[in-house]
Write a protein that holds these residues in place. Sequence first.
Motif, PDB file in Angstrom:
ATOM      1  N   SER A  95       0.828  -1.209   0.000  1.00 32.80           N
ATOM      2  CA  SER A  95       0.000   0.000   0.000  1.00 32.80           C
ATOM      3  C   SER A  95       0.859   1.255   0.000  1.00 32.80           C
ATOM      4  CB  SER A  95      -0.934  -0.002   1.213  1.00 32.80           C
ATOM      5  OG  SER A  95      -1.846  -1.070   1.141  1.00 32.80           O
ATOM      6  N   SER A 125       2.370   1.541  -3.474  1.00 37.18           N
ATOM      7  CA  SER A 125       1.338   1.928  -4.441  1.00 37.18           C
ATOM      8  C   SER A 125       0.985   3.401  -4.299  1.00 37.18           C
ATOM      9  CB  SER A 125       0.078   1.071  -4.241  1.00 37.18           C
ATOM     10  OG  SER A 125       0.354  -0.282  -4.479  1.00 37.18           O
ATOM     11  N   LEU A 148       2.357  -8.076  -4.600  1.00 31.70           N
ATOM     12  CA  LEU A 148       2.546  -6.881  -5.413  1.00 31.70           C
ATOM     13  C   LEU A 148       2.244  -7.154  -6.884  1.00 31.70           C
ATOM     14  CD1 LEU A 148       3.550  -3.937  -5.722  1.00 31.70           C
ATOM     15  CD2 LEU A 148       5.861  -4.876  -6.024  1.00 31.70           C
ATOM     16  N   TYR A 165      -1.454  -7.480  -7.292  1.00 30.99           N
ATOM     17  CA  TYR A 165      -2.159  -6.256  -6.879  1.00 30.99           C
ATOM     18  C   TYR A 165      -2.167  -5.193  -7.972  1.00 30.99           C
ATOM     19  CZ  TYR A 165      -3.618  -2.672  -3.471  1.00 30.99           C
ATOM     20  OH  TYR A 165      -4.304  -1.701  -2.779  1.00 30.99           O
ATOM     21  N   ILE A 166      -1.083  -5.110  -8.764  1.00 30.38           N
ATOM     22  CA  ILE A 166      -0.940  -4.025  -9.746  1.00 30.38           C
ATOM     23  C   ILE A 166      -1.263  -4.452 -11.171  1.00 30.38           C
ATOM     24  CG2 ILE A 166       0.808  -2.879  -8.339  1.00 30.38           C
ATOM     25  CD1 ILE A 166       2.898  -3.943 -10.398  1.00 30.38           C
ATOM     26  N   LEU A 190      -2.843  -1.753 -13.230  1.00 30.69           N
ATOM     27  CA  LEU A 190      -2.247  -0.423 -13.093  1.00 30.69           C
ATOM     28  C   LEU A 190      -2.207   0.363 -14.404  1.00 30.69           C
ATOM     29  CD1 LEU A 190      -0.824   1.734 -11.382  1.00 30.69           C
ATOM     30  CD2 LEU A 190       1.327   0.479 -11.723  1.00 30.69           C
TER      31      LEU A 190
END
Length: 452
Positions: free
Chosen positions: A279, A282, A360, A363-364, A367
């Motif tokens: 977090s 990010s 990670l 999560y992205i 993006l």
Amino acid sequence: MDKTKQLGTEPIGKLLTQYSVPAIIAMIVNAVYNIIDRIFIAQYAGESALAGLTVTFPIMMLIIAFASLIGSGSASIMAIKLGKNDKEGVSQTFGNSLTLGSIVAVLFMIVCYPNMNFVLSLLGANSSLLSYAADYMNIILIGFIFQMTSFVLSSSVRIEGNPMLSMTSMLVGAITNIILDYVFIGVLSWGVKGAAIATVAGQILGFLVLLSFYMRKRSILLITKENFIPKFEEIKDIVSVGFTSFLSTIGASVASVFLNRSLITYGGNAAITAIGAISSLSTLFLMPMIGIQQGMQPIISYNHGSMFKDRVNKTLLLSVVVSSLFAVIVFICLQLYPEAFMSMFLSKESSTMQVAVTGLRYYILMLPGLGIGFIGSAYFQAIAKSKEAIILGSLRQFILLIPLVIILPKLFGLTGVWLSTPVADAITILATAVLLIKDIRTPYEKVLMKTN
């Protein structure tokens, strides 16, 4: 000197650079000091202290949600009124937003202080994390009123053509925080309490920088005592336009509760520590997109108020392109070198490292498309289209992310927790793109009928 008229006359590229670059610099520095907070805490107080701060994230997001509600709502209304040359209306919105912000901050502290341990327990703080989380939040709440009013003042000075002053305020606050982090955490070993004191001190100094602009009577606003008296219609407009910021931020707070609980269930303390590091990272890389959001908002709102739809559309498209290019570059770097970035927070030998790297990468995944989502939501708020803005503000967090955090882990375990975020992002980006295309193609006469 009235600098606002340049919003309707200067080339869009020049304006977006002029307004976005200071905001981007400020956002990056702001993210850096948040990261430094966590680096100092992880290095000097340990991973349990870092996990304790991660548990406080929903409350921190709630604080930001209220500040965004008032700050962004008043910013859009003030810029639109300036585009209509309604300076008296701008002054009234300004005064009412400060009054509303102060009332909300005081009420928030009154509710939270007596119930802090109970609230943190609900958010997932176990016995090993509760003391860290409570020590941090009991101090952080002191700075809420300064953070709240700074949101309003920062938006106002940008709209008045002074984006550099807004940047200066955030830089002063961030640099103060970083220096005091070293003193309080590194030298005096005050742990999470030191981090909280450093944060509040930075917020107070940043607020004073903004306040000085109005104390020196540099503003074009006609500030009178009457403008600070709450007026129902004015407050209703502020809340209506700003509600999308509140909804998306509060949604992130609520979703993080479900996310934290799922991470603890399927991955233990290692997973909750990993999401804290992810977090923070990010946040660092999303800040430039937030800076572009802030830079484009006064340009779009002013030109919408002035009925210059071609300038509105050009600002929107340029903002989307720049944000998307940046997101793609960041995505490539994070996917190629995840350990290098995660090592800012975690020891390479730590068992948590592999959990964080895997998390990670999942999560992205979306993006590269987040530029559309970020800019699109802010666009509808900037032109005071509350319906579209609220739909987008609620879609990702409430309608998609929370159910996905509950469902996907049952199917894929810890991997499912990580995947819930990019899946929610993908659907939200698609919905945003559809609404943007529809709005761009709408003749200006129809836009006026719907927003007036």
